[in-house]
Enzyme design. Structure first.
Site, PDB file in Angstrom:
ATOM      1  CG  ASN A 216      36.644   6.433  13.176  1.00 53.56           C
ATOM      2  OD1 ASN A 216      35.735   5.769  12.769  1.00 53.56           O
ATOM      3  ND2 ASN A 216      37.927   6.248  13.104  1.00 53.56           N
TER       4      ASN A 216
ATOM      5  CG  ASP B   2      40.512  -1.342  19.269  1.00 53.47           C
ATOM      6  OD1 ASP B   2      41.425  -0.746  19.146  1.00 53.47           O
ATOM      7  OD2 ASP B   2      39.614  -2.027  18.516  1.00 53.47           O
TER       8      ASP B   2
ATOM      9  N   GLY C 137      36.912  -1.550  18.362  1.00 52.78           N
ATOM     10  CA  GLY C 137      36.326  -0.838  17.118  1.00 52.78           C
ATOM     11  C   GLY C 137      36.543   0.428  17.322  1.00 52.78           C
TER      12      GLY C 137
ATOM     13  CG  ASP D  48      39.805   9.308  14.849  1.00 54.12           C
ATOM     14  OD1 ASP D  48      40.593  10.168  14.615  1.00 54.12           O
ATOM     15  OD2 ASP D  48      39.754   7.994  14.110  1.00 54.12           O
TER      16      ASP D  48
ATOM     17  CB  SER E 250      36.344   6.002  22.428  1.00 51.90           C
ATOM     18  OG  SER E 250      37.777   6.365  22.357  1.00 51.90           O
TER      19      SER E 250
END
Ligand code: RIB
Length: 310
Positions: A44, A248, A289, A254, A284
């Site tokens: 990631n 999410d 995901g 990461d 992100s």
């Protein structure tokens, strides 16, 4: 010439289910959706750095199986180099079982690292040149720790800047930590490694002092809703969280690390690079995901400009 980033760490396949709430122990809840996809903290972070525009190579270990094929297909579709990948004929590619709460975007994860727990001395030697030629080495703790220590030593002795994201948190030997230039724990990881419960700026300062006393040169502690604490040992700063609607949060750390190291590789100082990582992490979490949710350079640059100017 662009500075080169090598990420040494895990690839695992994320098996992610989303539900309106988490089950309690012993309970079954009906999920709303399920999706397998590329994950693992090392992978990631490499994807985040690559999409942010960093000159990035990933060293990880895959099994010779369908999950390993998912990884290779993803890297090829992204246009990422695959020459750092190692293969294990005996052990399977790792997997993470992830539950995401649709109301809050929070997650629960159990990861089995599989082949990434079996990186041998010969594997590390086979990637020695790649590591020694890097400008930045970004590592995590989702891989066997003897291989991690060996990789950190090779990089340190070659003058490569070593960035350790100590996740999942595990105790680390003093002599290994002393070879780390920048450590980037979240508040729980900082507590495991320093014994200081990090809840606010004062306790983040205390935890950072404990890292500095063990030989780390610069410290970043991500504090969730409280933002990001940074110190280079002389100056310290708390960078505020960027408000976004979280869909999410899996892989947000990461994203931060990949964006942060990419910004360092472009010549930003510690504090501006942390701001860049902050923008990468914020974007992100707005999509589901892990690796597929990593933002691209133009979006990160635009958010950086809107948030911080310059
Ligand atoms: O940091 C998030 C990652 O941790 C997930 O992609 C999962 O694979 C676990 O390793």
């Amino acid at each position: 010439m662009a500075k080169r980033i090598v990420v040494f760490g895990s690839y695992v396949t994320d098996l992610t289910g989303r539900a309106s709430r988490f089950p309690v122990p012993g309970e079954t809840v009906l999920g709303a959706s399920f999706r397998p996809g590329p994950g693992g903290k090392g992978s990631n972070q490499a994807v985040a750095a690559f999409r942010a525009g960093g000159d990035t190579a990933l060293v990880t270990k895959l099994g010779c199986d369908d999950f390993g094929r998912i990884a290779r297909d993803f890297y090829e579709a992204e246009g990422m180099a695959t020459d750092g990948l190692l293969e294990d004929e005996q052990h399977e590619t790792g997997a993470a079982l992830i539950m995401v709460n649709e109301q809050t975007g929070q997650n629960m994860i159990m990861v089995v690292i599989g082949a990434c727990g079996c990186v041998t001395e010969a594997d590390v030697e086979a990637r020695r040149a790649l590591i020694e030629q890097a400008d930045y080495l970004l590592v995590q703790m989702e891989i066997n720790l003897d291989a991690l220590a060996r990789v950190i030593r090779i990089a340190h002795e070659a003058g490569v800047c070593v960035v350790l994201n100590p996740a999942p948190a595990q105790p680390i030997a003093d002599d290994v930590l002393a070879m780390v230039d920048i450590v980037t724990p979240n508040e729980t990881e900082a507590a495991v490694l320093t014994g200081v419960q990090v809840t606010d700026l004062a306790s983040a300062h205390s935890a950072a002092q404990a890292f500095l006393a063990r030989g780390v040169r610069r410290v970043i502690i991500t504090l969730g809703s409280q933002g990001v604490y940074c110190t280079d040992g002389e100056r310290e700063e708390l960078i505020g969280r960027i408000p976004v609607k979280a869909v999410d949060t899996t892989g947000a750390g990461d994203a931060f690390n990949g964006g942060f190291v990419t910004a360092l590789s472009r010549g930003m100082d510690l504090f501006d690079a942390a701001r860049y990582g902050n923008c990468t992490g914020a974007l992100s979490v707005t999509r589901p995901g892990t690796a597929p949710a990593m933002p691209r350079r133009d979006e990160i640059d635009a958010l950086y400009q809107r948030t911080y100017g310059g």
